[in-house]
Design a protein around this motif. Structure first.
Motif, PDB file in Angstrom:
ATOM      1  N   ASN B 230      43.926  77.637 -22.873  1.00 56.95           N
ATOM      2  CA  ASN B 230      42.614  76.497 -22.350  1.00 56.95           C
ATOM      3  C   ASN B 230      42.102  75.869 -23.515  1.00 56.95           C
ATOM      4  O   ASN B 230      41.822  74.825 -23.834  1.00 56.95           O
ATOM      5  CB  ASN B 230      41.880  76.969 -21.274  1.00 56.95           C
ATOM      6  N   GLY B 263      50.822  79.757 -16.109  1.00 59.13           N
ATOM      7  CA  GLY B 263      50.805  78.738 -15.780  1.00 59.13           C
ATOM      8  C   GLY B 263      49.544  77.776 -16.127  1.00 59.13           C
ATOM      9  O   GLY B 263      49.119  77.045 -15.650  1.00 59.13           O
ATOM     10  N   ASP B 265      48.701  74.526 -18.185  1.00 62.09           N
ATOM     11  CA  ASP B 265      49.361  73.118 -18.097  1.00 62.09           C
ATOM     12  C   ASP B 265      49.150  72.598 -19.719  1.00 62.09           C
ATOM     13  O   ASP B 265      48.186  72.401 -20.221  1.00 62.09           O
ATOM     14  CB  ASP B 265      48.686  72.148 -17.362  1.00 62.09           C
ATOM     15  N   SER B 267      51.446  70.233 -20.533  1.00 63.63           N
ATOM     16  CA  SER B 267      52.156  68.846 -20.489  1.00 63.63           C
ATOM     17  C   SER B 267      51.408  68.030 -21.345  1.00 63.63           C
ATOM     18  O   SER B 267      52.115  67.028 -21.745  1.00 63.63           O
ATOM     19  CB  SER B 267      52.142  68.402 -19.375  1.00 63.63           C
TER      20      SER B 267
END
Lengths: 123, 299
Positions: B230, B263, B265, B267
């Motif tokens: 993160n 999981g 993200d 993207s």
């Protein structure tokens, strides 16, 4: 404090000089969106170099300016976000998604010029 | 010596502390007298217990001698500063050679045992005296064991802190490879503090070098958890706010699996397989085109 908005060819440049209240920000948003139409501007640059704090209202207003200006036919780029401000923003989850950003005014102008050319190229 | 020995064997009239001091004096005299024999016995026990395997027998004997002398001195004077300093010095020498905490504690306890045994042997006929001698000996010996062990652990922690500091300072170079193109190779473990430092350094470098593209290479990162992932995403976002595009390269298969499994993200993040590919992509974004000289000449 009102933010001066300069017209420079096809572009509008709003240079924020000091910390702004929420009312000032709203007023800036209205003035920019109105002038984009009046001057038939193709680009808007908002310079935030002087800001060392950026709260959620300010970030939302900048994002709104970008989206509203796009609807009125102008590309917006936010320039001059300080490194510390950028880091604080992402930690708060304020990431200006979908809004173009550039290092400073010069970079912002280069970005808009290139965008303009792409548009011409496309037809 | 006979006079000293006579004193504690006639209790009465003397205060408790004086009694102890006299007993300790007697004890020290005994240890001095049997220095050679006890020292050898101790060194033999160390080898037998397979402690200090990183050191040769001669070294063990030499260290045993100085530990023994310091030990006796601490018993005699009741002050532990000299012993403490010696323990620190000894730790400094033996830690780089891979000596473990249990070994250091082990040898000090062995010495304690060896000396206690010699006391049993000496006083086995006078149980009362033996008791009093042990009363004087045990607290002092325990304190010595404590001092040495703590000294060793403290030294170890100091070294670890020092090394962490060194890693932190060494490990975050931001390199400019071309006009407006920065590379940030990350090697080793990323903890939250280091991640934060990396981000700050990168953002400052973007501003100072007017960078447009940054390639973060994490080939040298063995593992990544969700916090670090993160943080990486945040770094990419913050760099974008300064107008720079970030390309992440060198995600190992393990990290790729971890990130997809937990999981995170990613993207929003541009990733390229290796550093070479990352730099090529960055050059493309900057409008460079690298061609071999032979091809470039006709133009």
């Amino acid at each position: 404090m009102e933010v001066p908005i300069l017209k420079q060819g096809d572009y509008l440049i709003a240079s924020i000089q000091s910390a702004l209240t929420d009312a000032d920000l709203s007023q800036l948003r209205e003035a920019l969106v109105e002038r984009v139409g009046r001057f038939r501007s193709r680009g808007v640059i908002v310079d935030v170099t002087a800001l060392d704090v950026m709260d959620s209202f300010a970030v939302r207003t900048l994002r709104d300016i970008a989206h509203m200006a796009r609807l009125r036919g102008a590309e917006t780029v936010i320039v001059g976000i300080q490194p510390e401000v950028a880091f604080a923003m992402v930690q708060l989850g304020l990431t200006l998604k979908g809004v173009a950003t550039a290092l400073d005014l010069e970079e912002g102008l280069i970005f808009l010029n290139r965008r303009g050319k792409e548009r011409v190229d496309r037809g | 010596m006979t006079a000293k020995e006579a004193n504690p064997s006639q209790p009465g009239g003397k205060s408790r502390t004086e009694d102890t001091a006299a007993l300790l004096r007697e004890l020290v005299a005994h240890l001095r007298q049997n220095r050679t024999q006890l020292r050898e016995e101790w060194a033999r026990r160390i080898t037998q217990a397979k402690l200090l395997t990183a050191m040769t027998e001669e070294e063990i004997f030499a260290e045993a001698t100085s530990v023994y002398d310091n030990y006796v001195e601490a018993l005699e004077t009741g002050t532990f500063e000299a012993l403490q300093a010696y323990a620190r010095n000894l730790s400094e020498r033996i830690i780089p050679r891979g000596v473990e905490t249990h070994e250091v504690v082990g040898i000090v306890l062995l010495l304690r045992d060896v000396l206690a045994r010699s006391l049993f042997a000496k006083y086995h006929e006078d149980f009362d005296k033996l008791n009093r001698i042990l009363d004087a000996y045990e607290p002092a010996a325990n304190r010595i064991a404590n001092t040495v062990a703590v000294g060793f652990v403290q030294e170890r922690e100091r070294i670890i802190r020092q090394q962490q500091e060194a890693i932190r300072e060494l490990s975050t170079p931001v390199l400019q490879v071309r006009e407006r193109l920065l590379i940030l190779p990350i090697i080793g473990v990323i903890d939250p503090q280091r991640a934060r430092q990396l981000t700050e350094q990168l953002l400052r470098a973007i501003r100072a070098n007017r960078a447009k593209v940054v390639v973060i290479d994490i080939t040298g990162v063995a593992a990544m958890d969700s916090n670090v992932a993160n943080h990486l995403v945040q770094t990419v976002e913050a760099a974008r706010l300064l107008g720079a595009t970030v390309i992440v390269t060198g995600l190992s298969p393990e990290i790729a699996q971890t990130l997809v499994t937990i999981g995170v993200d990613l993207s929003e993040m541009a990733t390229v397989g290796d550093l070479q590919g990352g730099i090529e992509e960055a050059e493309r974004l900057l409008g460079y085109k690298v061609v071999p000289q032979a091809e470039a000449q006709p133009a």
